[in-house]
Structure formats: C-alpha cells, structure tokens
Design a protein around this motif. Structure first.
Motif, short mmCIF file in Angstrom:
data_model
loop_
_atom_site.label_atom_id
_atom_site.label_comp_id
_atom_site.label_asym_id
_atom_site.label_seq_id
_atom_site.Cartn_x
_atom_site.Cartn_y
_atom_site.Cartn_z
N GLU A 207 -53.74 67.09 -24.10
CA GLU A 207 -54.00 66.08 -23.08
C GLU A 207 -52.90 66.09 -22.02
OE1 GLU A 207 -54.95 61.26 -22.72
OE2 GLU A 207 -54.59 62.19 -24.68
N GLU A 255 -61.72 70.64 -27.42
CA GLU A 255 -62.42 69.37 -27.18
C GLU A 255 -61.75 68.57 -26.09
OE1 GLU A 255 -62.49 67.78 -31.13
OE2 GLU A 255 -64.02 69.22 -31.81
N GLU A 256 -60.42 68.68 -25.99
CA GLU A 256 -59.71 68.06 -24.87
C GLU A 256 -60.10 68.73 -23.55
OE1 GLU A 256 -57.82 65.40 -24.73
OE2 GLU A 256 -57.86 65.02 -26.89
N ALA A 258 -62.97 70.06 -22.97
CA ALA A 258 -64.32 69.58 -22.68
C ALA A 258 -64.30 68.21 -22.03
CB ALA A 258 -65.15 69.56 -23.96
N ASP A 259 -63.35 67.38 -22.41
CA ASP A 259 -63.25 66.05 -21.81
C ASP A 259 -62.89 66.12 -20.33
OD1 ASP A 259 -63.89 64.83 -24.19
OD2 ASP A 259 -61.82 64.40 -24.76
N HIS A 260 -62.37 67.28 -19.89
CA HIS A 260 -62.00 67.48 -18.49
C HIS A 260 -62.88 68.54 -17.83
CE1 HIS A 260 -58.37 65.64 -20.19
NE2 HIS A 260 -58.04 65.28 -18.96
N ARG A 261 -64.03 68.85 -18.40
CA ARG A 261 -64.77 70.02 -17.93
C ARG A 261 -65.40 69.82 -16.55
NH1 ARG A 261 -67.86 67.95 -22.10
NH2 ARG A 261 -70.07 67.50 -21.70
N GLU A 262 -65.46 68.61 -16.04
CA GLU A 262 -65.94 68.43 -14.67
C GLU A 262 -65.01 69.11 -13.68
OE1 GLU A 262 -66.71 64.42 -13.64
OE2 GLU A 262 -68.36 64.17 -15.08
N GLY A 295 -68.38 71.42 -24.61
CA GLY A 295 -68.96 70.14 -24.95
C GLY A 295 -69.57 69.99 -26.33
N ARG A 297 -69.99 69.08 -30.06
CA ARG A 297 -69.34 68.10 -30.94
C ARG A 297 -70.03 68.05 -32.28
NH1 ARG A 297 -66.20 68.57 -27.55
NH2 ARG A 297 -64.98 67.04 -26.39
#
Length: 299
Positions: A207, A255-256, A258-262, A295, A297
């Motif tokens: 992160e 997964e972190e 993916a949380d910022h994949r935009e 993304g 999960r």
C-alpha cells in the motif's frame, strides 16, 4: 478492462538461458482464460521478434562486456515501447510477458510517453546497475537505472524516461551490489526490503509503495519479477534468491495492486524460466498473480 498480451521472448539480458521461453510457459498455464475469468477481455498480440544470442556478438555494443547485447536490447525495447504506447493510446492495458527483466526498459518507455508515470517494482534485485558498476554486464540488472537515465544511460534516449525517482518503489529487495546500493540511496527511490516486509507485513508495504507511485502521477506501471517470491514457491526463475515472499504474501501484494487498478497503465511479468521449473509451477503461479492484480478474489 481490455487486456492485450505482448510477448517478448528475450534472454539477451542475462547469462542463464531459458527465460526466452517464459511467454510461452505463461500462456500455456492458462493466462487468457484466467483474465477472461475475471470478466476482462483479452487479446494476444503474439511475440515480438527477438534476435538469438547465437547470431549476435554480445560484446559488440558501445560498452563491450560491461553491457552485453546492449544494441540488441535497444532494438527490442524500442519496438516494445512502440507497441506498449499504441496499446495504451487505444485504451487497453498492455500485459507484457518476459523474457528477462531488461524488457522493462521498453515497457516503461512506452507507458510513459503519454503519462506521468509511477513505478512499483516487485523484485529480489534492485536492477540499478549501470555499465560502469555492473559486476556481470547483464542488462537485466540495469533496467531501472536505464529508465531513470543514470550515468551512461543519460545519453540513451531510447531507454530513459521522465519518470521521477521519487515515484519509484522497489518491493521485496534482498540482493544488491555495493555500488548499486549507493546509487539507489542517491537516487531517492523508495525501497522496501524483506526486512520491512517481515516487520510490517506485505499488505501495508505494498500500500505504501503504491502511494509512492501514485503521488502526483496519472498512472502506474507494475513490474513483477517472479524472483520476488521465494524459490520454494517459484523455482523456475532466472536469478533465484532465498528468503523471498510466500505464496499468500504475493497474492496479498497483487490484491493491493487490484485496489488501484483504475490507475494501472501497464503490467509485466518477467523472468519465468521453464528449464528450471517444476511442471510449469512458476508460470502457473504467475497467471494466478496476474488474476489477483486484475481483481480476482476468494469471495
């Protein structure tokens, strides 16, 4: 998301043969199906042409043995930069399959053409050597230094970009040369070693790394060298180093992402070596990690 696969079957940047088969191994492990299983579209551009080391003089470039096959690396990375830039301009995500880590020079050059880019570099190594500091002359250990235009690379427009070192984060580092260590400190990049991961946990470290890469930028390039993982998890890599991350930690890091994949502009997976692998285990793990980064999960 529309993902475009670009294979770069190159092992010119390393002494050990085999990573040129990495793109095929990753595809064979079910990459396209895994991407589509996360509800993204996937098209495959195939492989870029790469000259074989048997047909070229490894010391024929400007720096001789201090940067082996540098002319050929320039040739391939320049073509890759064009493909990545065109893919990004078309609104698609380039997923580059290596090949040794020298291909990242082309990936980042292409992604940075129209973006103020940050970089998260998951790797056991710093890849911060230059021809004057490298003990091996292998360009896969120079890719970040080249991208940031350090030392000799300041005069190589095909390699260096406008990426700010303050927006570069290295994660999982555990093997650095002495001169490389000094260069990393002087450059001001953020480094998260395995000791940091042990103390803080990988989700928090990842992160923080993504926060570094996204601070004032408009996009992120994520480079995943499979030697980021411990060799017990990923035995088929170009340069294994003991003491890497576990299977679950690697997924947590992705997964972190993916949380910022935009903000994800480009992604690459490198240094898969099927010759050293166990039943394509490392390539299969690479496919799983890509799915997590895009993304997937458990629930």
């Amino acid at each position: 998301m529309n993902v475009r696969l670009i294979g770069v079957p190159m092992d010119l940047g390393a002494d050990r043969r085999g990573v040129d088969m990495g793109p095929s191994a990753i595809r064979y492990a079910g990459l396209a199906d895994a991407i589509e299983g996360v509800d993204h579209r996937c098209t495959d551009h195939g492989d870029l042409p790469v000259p074989g080391p048997e047909t070229r003089d490894r010391t024929g470039g400007q720096y001789g043995d201090r940067a082996k096959f540098l002319d050929e690396t320039r040739e391939v990375c320049s073509a890759l930069a064009d493909e990545v830039a065109a893919t990004v301009a078309d609104g698609r995500l380039p997923l580059v399959l290596g090949g040794d880590h020298s291909i990242a020079i082309g990936s980042m050059a292409g992604a940075a053409r129209d973006h103020d880019l940050g970089v998260v570099w998951f790797d056991a190594h710093g890849d911060f050597n230059t021809p004057s500091t490298s003990p091996s002359g292998n360009v896969h250990g120079m890719s970040l230094a080249a991208t940031l235009g350090l030392d000799e690379f300041a005069d190589h427009d095909w390699a260096h970009t406008d990426i700010d070192p303050e927006n570069v984060a290295l994660v999982g580092v555990r093997s650095l040369d002495d001169a490389e260590r000094e260069a990393i400190v002087d450059a001001g990049v953020s480094v998260y070693t395995m000791s940091d991961i042990d103390e803080r946990g990988l989700p928090e470290v990842a992160e923080d790394a993504l926060a570094v890469a996204t601070d004032g930028t408009d996009g992120v390039h994520v480079s995943l060298d499979m030697d980021f993982l411990d060799p017990n998890e990923a035995p088929g890599v170009g340069t294994p180093v003991r003491g890497g991350v576990t299977y679950r930690e690697a997924h947590a890091a992705m997964e972190e992402v993916a949380d910022h994949r935009e903000g994800l502009v480009s992604l690459e997976v490198v240094e898969v070596n099927p010759i050293l692998d166990d039943h394509n285990r490392t390539a299969e793990l690479g496919v799983e990690l890509v799915a997590s980064a895009l993304g997937e999960r458990i629930l």
